[in-house]
Enzyme design. Structure first.
Site, short mmCIF file in Angstrom:
data_model
loop_
_atom_site.label_atom_id
_atom_site.label_comp_id
_atom_site.label_asym_id
_atom_site.label_seq_id
_atom_site.Cartn_x
_atom_site.Cartn_y
_atom_site.Cartn_z
N VAL A 1 4.75 -4.20 -10.53
CA VAL A 1 6.12 -4.57 -11.45
C VAL A 1 7.57 -4.96 -10.79
O VAL A 1 8.44 -5.36 -11.31
CB VAL A 1 5.94 -4.88 -12.79
CG1 VAL A 1 5.15 -5.31 -13.56
CG2 VAL A 1 6.45 -3.15 -13.25
N GLN B 1 -2.81 -2.33 8.04
CA GLN B 1 -3.07 -3.62 7.95
C GLN B 1 -4.18 -3.97 6.32
O GLN B 1 -3.46 -3.59 5.09
CB GLN B 1 -3.73 -4.08 9.21
CG GLN B 1 -2.96 -4.00 10.31
CD GLN B 1 -2.62 -3.17 10.75
OE1 GLN B 1 -3.13 -1.96 11.16
NE2 GLN B 1 -1.17 -2.40 11.33
N LYS C 1 0.82 -0.83 0.06
CA LYS C 1 0.14 -0.17 -0.13
C LYS C 1 0.92 1.06 0.17
O LYS C 1 0.42 2.41 -0.25
CB LYS C 1 -0.72 0.29 1.34
CG LYS C 1 -1.71 -0.75 1.55
CD LYS C 1 -2.47 -0.72 2.91
CE LYS C 1 -1.83 -1.64 3.82
NZ LYS C 1 -1.81 -3.51 4.17
N ASN D 1 2.66 -0.93 13.82
CA ASN D 1 2.17 -1.97 13.29
C ASN D 1 2.29 -3.03 12.34
O ASN D 1 2.34 -3.25 11.38
CB ASN D 1 0.95 -3.31 14.42
CG ASN D 1 0.11 -2.93 13.86
OD1 ASN D 1 -0.59 -1.84 14.14
ND2 ASN D 1 -1.40 -3.84 14.37
N GLY E 1 10.18 -8.13 10.73
CA GLY E 1 11.26 -8.99 10.18
C GLY E 1 10.48 -10.74 9.68
O GLY E 1 11.50 -12.03 9.63
N ASP F 1 5.84 -8.96 -10.65
CA ASP F 1 6.92 -9.77 -11.48
C ASP F 1 7.69 -10.94 -10.60
O ASP F 1 8.09 -11.34 -11.09
CB ASP F 1 8.27 -8.24 -10.97
CG ASP F 1 8.18 -7.82 -9.94
OD1 ASP F 1 9.53 -7.94 -9.75
OD2 ASP F 1 6.91 -7.74 -8.98
N HIS G 1 5.11 0.09 5.56
CA HIS G 1 4.93 0.64 5.11
C HIS G 1 6.21 0.90 4.36
O HIS G 1 6.92 2.13 4.73
CB HIS G 1 4.63 1.54 4.42
CG HIS G 1 3.00 1.47 5.17
ND1 HIS G 1 1.54 2.27 4.68
CD2 HIS G 1 2.09 -0.09 5.50
CE1 HIS G 1 0.38 1.82 5.24
NE2 HIS G 1 0.48 0.17 5.43
#
Length: 488
Positions: free
Chosen positions: A478, A287, A79, A101, A365, A396, A104
């Protein structure tokens, strides 16, 4: 080395045990590195800048005054990139729910990577005002760290970020409580980011939370904070609370209050004034719909409303002013934490897709669970939100696959079709997925910028998604760079 193109991945019936699968990074895998050059204009004769084409200008210019970008799946759809691109054409970018949490990842024009959690993704565009709305829970140490990081990299934040005086404060102890709660649940744990989001929203809902505006009243702040700390201590025996902790927290928040003051605003007024002045507003969701507290795979969800309904309650704007909503959907499906995942690819197939797409959480992570695109969940998400268009990301990543599968329908254990995405997790756990197999394209598409230049199999995949869902795909990602976007 085993490559994803050499693998024939078999679809799996859903298998859910209520816990996250252990994952060890195999030494034999090399992380995927996108070949795309991260720049506003890729200097190649066959390419056009995504920002300069007639298609992009007309597509973005046609968006309504108040538009939104929301996740369709279980988050991590990409997003932030779309918000970053669209923000160049909007006056205000606003977050309406969630907290740190929501991670982006975006890139500036020189290709430098920024991982944002609380600051809206429009911050890289100098003329954009970024609003953190009342529906967001704000961890001040994290917010200041983000601001410091942005400023250190030449991104000015002064006068460009507003924090709602109605937003609730998320304290370090909320994060500690989050971990204690997960440990208490043992094998049935939710799989949260342990950023304290749920406990903070719990404080808000039971009406003993502390809001940003309370920082302006340090005479009553200690008493309010003590109530919160005593509540946590009474609930969790391993939570150690004493007078010294309260004293230290109060002193720390006195300093925070002074630093935050220039950012605090009545954002409900700001948003509605902006609307009345015909300014363009873009809402950035955190989210995604399948993690919605009401509509997601409860209880394996977040604690806010990342679907369309959260926009009005999280910003204080009327539903009637909200126009176009763009749903962001990955070309396959991922999720983190526990919970049912009908189209999940287990074993080596999931590992290969994970590394091809670098599916590791921006915030934690953690390796993401990977699977085929779930059309049933996507249609459900589109129904709830009323999306006017979709942004299909990471197309892609599928380029090496000999064939691609779409989860087009669910059937129960007796083979009876399930009409919609079920709210009953027991039904979902036992459901069988019906797949449709499409040919792959076996061609690198990361440098393509025109839809007509995509391989016919890639176009067929996109168009089949449109046919099944009934919502047009207007944007196709892509690659991670700003320019790596096709306007359809």
């Amino acid at each position: 080395m085993t490559t994803i193109s050499a693998l024939r991945v078999e679809p799996n019936s859903v298998s859910f045990t209520g816990s996250t699968r252990p994952f060890t990074r195999p030494n034999s895998y090399t992380p995927y590195v996108s070949p795309i050059a991260f720049s506003k204009t890729v200097r190649c004769s066959s390419l056009k800048s995504a920002e300069l084409t007639h298609d992009s200008v007309s597509r973005i210019g046609g968006l309504s005054q108040v538009s939104g970008v929301l996740g369709c799946q279980w988050g991590d759809e990409g997003k932030g990139k779309l918000v970053d691109i669209l923000a160049q054409h909007f006056d205000v970018v606003a977050r309406c729910q969630g907290g740190a949490n929501a991670g982006h990842t975006i890139y500036n024009s020189e290709g430098k990577k920024f991982a944002l959690h609380l600051v809206p993704s429009g911050i890289l565009n100098e003329e954009t005002l970024c609003v953190i709305g009342n529906g967001v829970v704000v961890h001040l140490p994290g917010l200041f760290k983000e601001i410091d990081g942005l400023e250190a990299n030449g991104v000015s934040c002064k006068g460009r970020i507003l924090v709602s005086d109605r937003a609730h404060l998320l304290f370090d102890f909320h994060q500690e409580v989050d971990g204690l709660r997960e440990a208490e649940l043992a094998k049935s744990f939710i799989g949260t980011t342990k950023r304290g989001i749920g406990p903070c929203y719990s404080s808000k809902v039971i009406r003993n939370g502390i809001r940003v505006g309370d920082l302006r009243h340090m005479d009553t702040f200690p008493q309010k904070l003590e109530i919160l700390l005593l509540d946590a201590a009474s609930r969790f025996k391993d939570f150690k609370y004493g007078p010294e902790m309260l004293k230290q927290e109060v002193e720390k928040y006195k300093r925070f209050a002074e630093r935050l003051e220039p950012y605090i605003a009545d954002t409900v007024h700001v948003m509605n004034e902006s609307i009345s002045k015909k300014k363009k507003i873009l809402v950035e969701g955190g989210q995604a719909t399948m993690l919605d507290i009401d509509f997601g795979t409860y209880p394996f969800v977040t604690s806010s409303s990342p679907s369309a309904g959260g926009i009005s309650t999280g910003l204080g704007i009327a539903p009637r002013v909200i126009g176009d909503l763009v749903g962001v959907v990955k070309a396959y499906t991922t999720r983190v934490g526990s919970g049912p995942f009908p189209t999940e690819i287990l074993g080596q197939g999931g590992d290969l897709l994970r590394f091809a797409g670098q599916e590791f959480g921006t915030t934690t992570g953690r390796p993401r669970r990977c699977g085929w695109l779930d059309i049933v969940a996507l249609k459900y998400s589109c129904q709830i939100n009323g999306f006017s268009a979709l942004n299909l990301t990471k197309l892609d990543v599928l380029s090496d696959l000999p064939e691609i599968q779409l989860g087009v329908a669910y059937k129960d254990a007796d083979g009876t079709p399930i009409k919609s995405f079920p709210g009953d997790l027991r039904v979902l756990e036992r459901s069988k997925v019906e797949y449709e197999v499409l040919p792959g394209w076996k061609t690198d598409i990361s440098l393509i910028r025109n839809y007509s230049d995509l391989p016919s199999a890639a176009r067929r995949y996109v168009e089949r998604i449109e046919e099944l869902v009934g919502v047009p795909v207007h944007y196709i990602g892509v690659g991670p760079g700003r320019d790596a976007l096709i306007y359809k």
